[in-house]
Motif scaffolding. Sequence first.
Motif, PDB file in Angstrom:
ATOM      1  N   MET A   1       0.812  -1.513   0.035  1.00  0.00           N
ATOM      2  CA  MET A   1      -0.100  -0.607  -0.110  1.00  0.00           C
ATOM      3  C   MET A   1       0.610   1.137  -0.262  1.00  0.00           C
ATOM      4  SD  MET A   1      -3.205  -0.942   2.549  1.00  0.00           S
ATOM      5  CE  MET A   1      -3.620   0.617   3.106  1.00  0.00           C
ATOM      6  N   ILE A   2       2.069   1.167   1.117  1.00  0.00           N
ATOM      7  CA  ILE A   2       2.898   2.093   1.280  1.00  0.00           C
ATOM      8  C   ILE A   2       3.509   3.118  -0.902  1.00  0.00           C
ATOM      9  CG2 ILE A   2       5.008   3.259   1.625  1.00  0.00           C
ATOM     10  CD1 ILE A   2       3.883   2.069   4.357  1.00  0.00           C
ATOM     11  N   ASP A   3       3.881   1.309  -1.860  1.00  0.00           N
ATOM     12  CA  ASP A   3       4.495   1.060  -2.514  1.00  0.00           C
ATOM     13  C   ASP A   3       3.571   2.434  -3.338  1.00  0.00           C
ATOM     14  OD1 ASP A   3       6.619   0.267  -1.758  1.00  0.00           O
ATOM     15  OD2 ASP A   3       6.251  -0.987  -2.730  1.00  0.00           O
ATOM     16  N   SER A   4       1.593   1.819  -3.035  1.00  0.00           N
ATOM     17  CA  SER A   4       1.393   2.232  -4.415  1.00  0.00           C
ATOM     18  C   SER A   4       1.025   3.622  -4.231  1.00  0.00           C
ATOM     19  CB  SER A   4      -0.125   1.716  -4.188  1.00  0.00           C
ATOM     20  OG  SER A   4      -0.329   2.362  -3.049  1.00  0.00           O
ATOM     21  N   SER A   5       1.199   4.180  -3.203  1.00  0.00           N
ATOM     22  CA  SER A   5       0.635   5.152  -2.496  1.00  0.00           C
ATOM     23  C   SER A   5       2.081   6.392  -3.058  1.00  0.00           C
ATOM     24  CB  SER A   5       0.413   5.777  -0.525  1.00  0.00           C
ATOM     25  OG  SER A   5       1.837   5.431  -0.304  1.00  0.00           O
ATOM     26  N   MET A   6       2.869   5.981  -3.487  1.00  0.00           N
ATOM     27  CA  MET A   6       4.037   6.970  -3.761  1.00  0.00           C
ATOM     28  C   MET A   6       3.884   7.322  -5.226  1.00  0.00           C
ATOM     29  SD  MET A   6       6.872   6.841  -1.361  1.00  0.00           S
ATOM     30  CE  MET A   6       8.089   6.884  -1.593  1.00  0.00           C
ATOM     31  N   LYS A   7       2.874   7.150  -5.469  1.00  0.00           N
ATOM     32  CA  LYS A   7       2.641   6.866  -7.147  1.00  0.00           C
ATOM     33  C   LYS A   7       1.419   8.108  -6.729  1.00  0.00           C
ATOM     34  CE  LYS A   7      -0.335   3.827  -9.640  1.00  0.00           C
ATOM     35  NZ  LYS A   7      -0.101   2.733  -8.573  1.00  0.00           N
ATOM     36  N   LYS A   8       0.764   8.017  -5.834  1.00  0.00           N
ATOM     37  CA  LYS A   8      -0.649   8.819  -5.483  1.00  0.00           C
ATOM     38  C   LYS A   8      -0.624  10.362  -5.136  1.00  0.00           C
ATOM     39  CE  LYS A   8      -3.867   4.685  -5.813  1.00  0.00           C
ATOM     40  NZ  LYS A   8      -3.342   3.765  -5.339  1.00  0.00           N
ATOM     41  N   SER A   9       1.124  10.416  -4.109  1.00  0.00           N
ATOM     42  CA  SER A   9       0.646  11.740  -3.460  1.00  0.00           C
ATOM     43  C   SER A   9       2.330  12.133  -3.451  1.00  0.00           C
ATOM     44  CB  SER A   9       0.743  11.575  -2.130  1.00  0.00           C
ATOM     45  OG  SER A   9       1.745  11.334  -1.502  1.00  0.00           O
TER      46      SER A   9
ATOM     47  N   ALA B   1       2.766  14.973 -18.226  1.00  0.00           N
ATOM     48  CA  ALA B   1       2.741  13.782 -18.228  1.00  0.00           C
ATOM     49  C   ALA B   1       4.714  13.261 -18.425  1.00  0.00           C
ATOM     50  CB  ALA B   1       3.644  13.214 -20.359  1.00  0.00           C
ATOM     51  N   GLY B   2       5.163  14.233 -18.159  1.00  0.00           N
ATOM     52  CA  GLY B   2       6.536  13.940 -17.583  1.00  0.00           C
ATOM     53  C   GLY B   2       6.032  14.185 -16.121  1.00  0.00           C
ATOM     54  N   LEU B   3       5.490  14.787 -15.309  1.00  0.00           N
ATOM     55  CA  LEU B   3       5.494  14.391 -13.736  1.00  0.00           C
ATOM     56  C   LEU B   3       4.798  12.966 -13.671  1.00  0.00           C
ATOM     57  CD1 LEU B   3       4.514  18.057 -12.530  1.00  0.00           C
ATOM     58  CD2 LEU B   3       6.784  16.832 -12.436  1.00  0.00           C
ATOM     59  N   ALA B   4       3.606  13.104 -14.796  1.00  0.00           N
ATOM     60  CA  ALA B   4       3.246  11.552 -14.312  1.00  0.00           C
ATOM     61  C   ALA B   4       4.009  10.476 -14.101  1.00  0.00           C
ATOM     62  CB  ALA B   4       2.442  11.426 -15.355  1.00  0.00           C
ATOM     63  N   GLN B   5       5.089  10.172 -15.556  1.00  0.00           N
ATOM     64  CA  GLN B   5       5.878   9.145 -15.798  1.00  0.00           C
ATOM     65  C   GLN B   5       6.882   9.205 -14.534  1.00  0.00           C
ATOM     66  OE1 GLN B   5       8.464   9.972 -19.024  1.00  0.00           O
ATOM     67  NE2 GLN B   5       6.892   8.661 -20.715  1.00  0.00           N
ATOM     68  N   ALA B   6       7.278  10.444 -14.070  1.00  0.00           N
ATOM     69  CA  ALA B   6       7.832  10.251 -12.588  1.00  0.00           C
ATOM     70  C   ALA B   6       7.216   9.882 -11.504  1.00  0.00           C
ATOM     71  CB  ALA B   6       8.469  12.054 -12.366  1.00  0.00           C
ATOM     72  N   ALA B   7       6.147   9.852 -11.619  1.00  0.00           N
ATOM     73  CA  ALA B   7       5.986   9.961 -10.002  1.00  0.00           C
ATOM     74  C   ALA B   7       5.678   7.640 -10.451  1.00  0.00           C
ATOM     75  CB  ALA B   7       3.933   9.544 -10.282  1.00  0.00           C
ATOM     76  N   GLN B   8       5.108   7.422 -11.694  1.00  0.00           N
ATOM     77  CA  GLN B   8       5.527   5.890 -11.673  1.00  0.00           C
ATOM     78  C   GLN B   8       6.836   5.579 -11.534  1.00  0.00           C
ATOM     79  OE1 GLN B   8       3.069   4.303 -12.267  1.00  0.00           O
ATOM     80  NE2 GLN B   8       1.012   5.693 -13.323  1.00  0.00           N
ATOM     81  N   LEU B   9       7.903   6.483 -11.584  1.00  0.00           N
ATOM     82  CA  LEU B   9       9.181   5.869 -11.536  1.00  0.00           C
ATOM     83  C   LEU B   9       9.297   5.099 -10.228  1.00  0.00           C
ATOM     84  CD1 LEU B   9      11.793   7.746 -13.718  1.00  0.00           C
ATOM     85  CD2 LEU B   9      11.701   5.162 -13.634  1.00  0.00           C
ATOM     86  N   LEU B  10       8.788   6.654  -8.996  1.00  0.00           N
ATOM     87  CA  LEU B  10       9.227   6.503  -7.826  1.00  0.00           C
ATOM     88  C   LEU B  10       8.466   5.127  -7.083  1.00  0.00           C
ATOM     89  CD1 LEU B  10       6.895   9.673  -6.391  1.00  0.00           C
ATOM     90  CD2 LEU B  10       9.761   9.137  -6.014  1.00  0.00           C
ATOM     91  N   GLU B  11       6.952   4.865  -7.686  1.00  0.00           N
ATOM     92  CA  GLU B  11       7.103   3.859  -7.100  1.00  0.00           C
ATOM     93  C   GLU B  11       8.017   2.345  -7.392  1.00  0.00           C
ATOM     94  OE1 GLU B  11       3.734   2.101  -9.008  1.00  0.00           O
ATOM     95  OE2 GLU B  11       3.097   0.513  -6.941  1.00  0.00           O
ATOM     96  N   GLU B  12       8.808   2.079  -8.129  1.00  0.00           N
ATOM     97  CA  GLU B  12       9.727   0.958  -8.866  1.00  0.00           C
ATOM     98  C   GLU B  12      11.010   1.185  -8.054  1.00  0.00           C
ATOM     99  OE1 GLU B  12       8.244   2.569 -12.287  1.00  0.00           O
ATOM    100  OE2 GLU B  12       6.938   1.545 -12.137  1.00  0.00           O
TER     101      GLU B  12
ATOM    102  N   ARG C   1      13.315  18.685   1.928  1.00  0.00           N
ATOM    103  CA  ARG C   1      13.411  16.858   3.167  1.00  0.00           C
ATOM    104  C   ARG C   1      11.729  17.173   2.763  1.00  0.00           C
ATOM    105  NH1 ARG C   1      18.159  16.542   5.107  1.00  0.00           N
ATOM    106  NH2 ARG C   1      19.134  18.269   6.143  1.00  0.00           N
ATOM    107  N   GLN C   2      10.836  17.548   2.141  1.00  0.00           N
ATOM    108  CA  GLN C   2       9.914  16.596   1.940  1.00  0.00           C
ATOM    109  C   GLN C   2       9.540  16.944   0.107  1.00  0.00           C
ATOM    110  OE1 GLN C   2       7.227  19.951   3.510  1.00  0.00           O
ATOM    111  NE2 GLN C   2       8.352  19.604   5.799  1.00  0.00           N
ATOM    112  N   ALA C   3      10.429  16.787  -0.566  1.00  0.00           N
ATOM    113  CA  ALA C   3      10.201  16.390  -1.967  1.00  0.00           C
ATOM    114  C   ALA C   3       9.941  15.064  -2.356  1.00  0.00           C
ATOM    115  CB  ALA C   3      11.090  17.029  -2.821  1.00  0.00           C
ATOM    116  N   ASP C   4       9.508  14.678  -3.558  1.00  0.00           N
ATOM    117  CA  ASP C   4       9.472  13.568  -3.244  1.00  0.00           C
ATOM    118  C   ASP C   4      10.205  13.455  -5.085  1.00  0.00           C
ATOM    119  OD1 ASP C   4       8.484  12.049  -2.431  1.00  0.00           O
ATOM    120  OD2 ASP C   4       6.259  12.620  -2.151  1.00  0.00           O
ATOM    121  N   ILE C   5       9.675  15.045  -6.011  1.00  0.00           N
ATOM    122  CA  ILE C   5      10.115  15.086  -7.322  1.00  0.00           C
ATOM    123  C   ILE C   5      10.746  16.334  -7.531  1.00  0.00           C
ATOM    124  CG2 ILE C   5       9.532  14.822  -9.241  1.00  0.00           C
ATOM    125  CD1 ILE C   5       6.976  13.400  -9.165  1.00  0.00           C
TER     126      ILE C   5
END
Lengths: 669, 320, 116, 148
Positions: free
Chosen positions: D5-13, D130-141, D53-57
Amino acid sequence: MSEFISNFPILAIMSLFLGAFITSLLGRKNAVVRNVIVFISMALALIMMLALIKPVFIEGKVIGYWLGNWAPVADWAIGIGLEVDALSLFFGLIITVAVFVSGTYSFTYMSHDDSLVNYYTLFLMLSGSVLGLVLSGDLFNMFVMIEIMTFTAVALTAFRNTYEGALEGALKYLVVGALGSSSVLIGTALIYSQLHTLNLAQITALLTNDQNIVTGIAFAFLFIGFGTKAFLFPFHPLAADAHAVAPASISLMISGVLTKCGVYGIIRLVYCLYQNIDRPFVQYLVTAFGAVSMFICVTMAFNQHNFKRLLAFHSISQVGYVITAVGLGTSLGLASGLYHAMNHTIFKGLLFLTAGAVQHMTGSLDLDELGGLSKKMPRTCILFLIGAASISGLPPFNGFGSKWMIYQAAFEKSSQTGNVFFLVVCVTALITSVLTLASFVKVAQSVFFGQLNPKFENTKEVPLAMRIPMWILAILCIVTGIFPGSVANKLLMPAVNAATNTRAYVSAMMGEAYAAAHQVVHAGAADVQLIGVYSPMSWMLLLLSITSAVCLVAVLGSPEKKKLEPVVGANVPNGPMTPGSIPVTSQSREADERELITDDLDPKYESFFSGEHAEYSQVGGSDLFWGFKKNWRHYFSFMHEWHSGILNDYALYGACSLALTLLLCVLFL
Amino acid sequence: MTNVLLYAVHLFLFPGLLFIVVMGLLLAGIDRKLVARMQNRVGASILQPWYDFLKCCGKETIIPRHARKGLFLGAPVACFVILISAALFIPVFGGLSMSFEGDVVVILYLLTAAGVAIIVGSAASGSPFAGVGLSREMVAMISYELPFVLVLLAVGALCGQDSAYGVTFSMDEIVRWQTENGSSLLHPAMIPAAIAMLFVIPCEIGMHPFDIAEAETEISEGTLTEYSGAPLGVFKLCHCVKMYVMTALFCALFLGGLSTGILLVDALLEVVFCIIVTFLCMTVPHAICARFKVEQVFKFYWTFVSALALISLLLVWIMR
Amino acid sequence: MIIMNYIASFILVGLGIFCIATKRNLLKICIGSGLIDYGCNLLIVSVGFHDGGTAPIFAIRELTRASFFVDPVPQALTLTSIVIGACSTAMTLSLIIMIKKQYGTLKADKIRRLKG
Amino acid sequence: MLQNMIDSSMKKSPWIFHINAGSCNGCDIELVSVLTPRYDAERYGFKLCGSPRQADIVVVSGPVTMQSRERLRRTLAQVPEPFCVVSLGSCPRSGNVFKGSYAIDGPLEKYVHVDVSVAGCTPKPEAIIAGLAQAAQLLEEKRKEARK
């Protein structure tokens, strides 16, 4: 044994005065002998006070002792009497505990100074006179004790005379303090002119029926005299100057003990001698003095630059709380006032000792200069947080119980009498509590948290001998905070009953028949409905929610173990993306030299400084709470001028307040 | 034994930990969705706060060099615990709460303690941004404390009319009085107090127009600058739980009289009223106005909102 | 007749307070506080006055029913308060000497480093 | 199960942190316009955050100038794992018109492994999303890979 107990009060006072005398005699040779003598005399006084608890608190006896065995002759008190009822023993206990803690603290704290024999002689004289004032049953004896107390406190304030401003603070304290004690003397003389006696019990009996204008004027003089000792509203700049320059153990004594004697004097004056607390005028007078000094001192404390001067202003605002609670006149009001007086001595003592520790180690007390000491002095930081949390009244600590009782007493008083004045007092008390919290947040951020000033790079933790007294006070803070209900029943209720039940007070000294002859009022035992703050249920609740919260965080922790800071300097590769492992081309190499990257530590654990190299930039001291200060800037600038620091102005304020009180007393009393 | 079990269920399930956390996240999600809809955009899903919390727990926790580790990691847990215990003292529509005589003041001080926990946490992180952030948080606390206290005194005076002391500081007493003589919102004297309370809630939580402490644009996340990973997640959770605590407090103080007695219906009623109050006092100001300056927040609360609360206090006083 | 003593003592006290409040020189302030003490002493002594009474000095045998004394208690009080007045003046003067050494001036409005 | 669930939430937020490494502000305005009601990146959970400190992308715009090089490196070091780097516009990719100037210090690739690169001199908002959405997918992997 039972008749021997009646000698304990005089033995306690004598042990302190004798200790002072012997230290000045034998103490010159070496330090150990001197410290042992001081320790023994303090411990003796403390033990005797503890021994008095059983007869006075539990059995409710009032112990009378005539000096030189001059018993009253034909219903007329000739000799000087000591009288210990629950109220004076309550204050006696606070005083002896504070003296003991402050004494053990000063063994190491004063080790840097010289001529310590004088210090300990004055210190024991001060504690002896303070104990004498609280236990004495004779008005002129109280005046003499006040004078000794003032002289020794002034001498101790100026003990470090090379310290900047010490002599000035001492002189101001002496001159205006002498003004206050002279007004006590005039009050005593006027009372003697009307009643021809000095014994408190006999004065109480005689004053029940014939109160004329002269006793009213005497009331005004005595009230202002004791107000000076408690540093109430017009006299509070004295305390600020005296505390800021005195050594920490002495500022503990001044704020924790001397102010309590002023409070004791006012309680004795209003509840026992004149018994006019149920008159609306007296309630307004006392509560007004308390509320004004409470509010003004907390706003003055808000933008101070010196740690101990800020603590000094706070101690007067807390004394203002106590006087407001005492002035309410209800038994819950007096109980909350006494409870807050006890708490105040404990947490204010702790805060002053932490200030002393910071000064002892870093040598400076300037809030703008200090910073980040929690890394170097972690235990002192924890002790400071306990003290700050209890002074600002956070739930598990002792400040919460007493402050909340004061609000309730004030609000109940206002709703019962339907009088808006006490409502305003209650709201002022609440605002003051928030401002106290704000100023202690400011002190925490500017002294203990934030970034460490490079100047204090090599400060070490305070030696253990200094931390033990601090831990004693911290544990007391927590214990009286967790069990307010039991503290109230065992300590407060007997003291409140003693204050209101004057018949026992008079009959102990002058005999039952005398008390009956003068129809001394016998107020019933106060049935204060003390709201049990902590039922065991809420403790289980807190415990369960703590465990649930901790396991919630642990379970959801990220999979790999939380990596702590790697070995300094080693650029541990953590994944392909560390910039440290980037291919360095020739073009960027000489750029690097120009860039002069000085910091070899891993930048990952540096605090975010929007990319800049995080140099020393401490946000603390006077640049906090900008929004609040901007709105109040007119008030603050006026207050800054008003506290001009000139001796004449302080004396003028004192004289004006004396004149005002005299006028009011003549008109209304 | 059964009452301990019931007590544990009470603590963990219904008005306890689970219900509070779920309600908090729900309210935060609904609030973000409503703000988006008011700005004519789709906005994140209602479960977004839940995803944010999970994502934060999945990230690495970095403890800066200047930080004081014990306080830095302990502050979020302390804030969460204090808020949960404050929430447990609030009766959910007339019942099932650990209320005792003086718990209105205990709630007031627990909320202050939660603010202090945030301040100590940001002070322990040692970053200059956090220093400015904590001083703004303290100014916000000073400004909303006065009207908040006046509102509590007004409700205490109203609901304590016939009690022996003329005032009550117990939530049970307040709710019981409202069930007998109708909830206090209907009394004309209490309208200004309700409006004042609606203004106090966003500042106490730190919602958009009054979030001078976590102003992203000005001081880069202010108090939470150095937080990352699980502690950051817990702080965001505390933010959501505070929304539920304040709205539940509003419902208990002003809408106490509408409880029907049946547990399930009461819970639903509570949820609906909390959403309405959230919309009124947090979504509308968030969508309408920009962030206040620091001294504007202070001046606004100590003049306008306190005057409202004072009016109702005096009205209750006169009507007695 | 005794009323003159009371008026004198209150004038003395008033003068002392006026002197402390207005005079800028520290020595004058010290004199002012001395004045207040003397005012109080005068007040205490005159409190115990009885018209026609003699000084309370007697040998063992002379104490008879008819001997009419002035009240001795205030005189004892005055002794102590005179001593206390002397001590407070001595203390003030010693502080003033050290302040003169340290600050170099006796003007009260120059000695105001602790303010605000 | 929780970790999934945590992995899937990485790309959701995914939270965005914007670094301006000397850009002409064209891309910066485009990035912010992505959060306006018209393009509304928030429906995918994107949110601008104020501290690394709070950044994902981490979105980097502008050719890495000499001045911003050190600051870029220090800020990138302060971002907690797992995070993606998105280069916005053509400047970080190739230095665009400023290529070869003394003040520019090479493409962004020299400093950090760029996961997603959005081309165009001010790329269109749809391209950025589109670029950001791809990056979000990458986060999960990345998180799955880091967990193994």
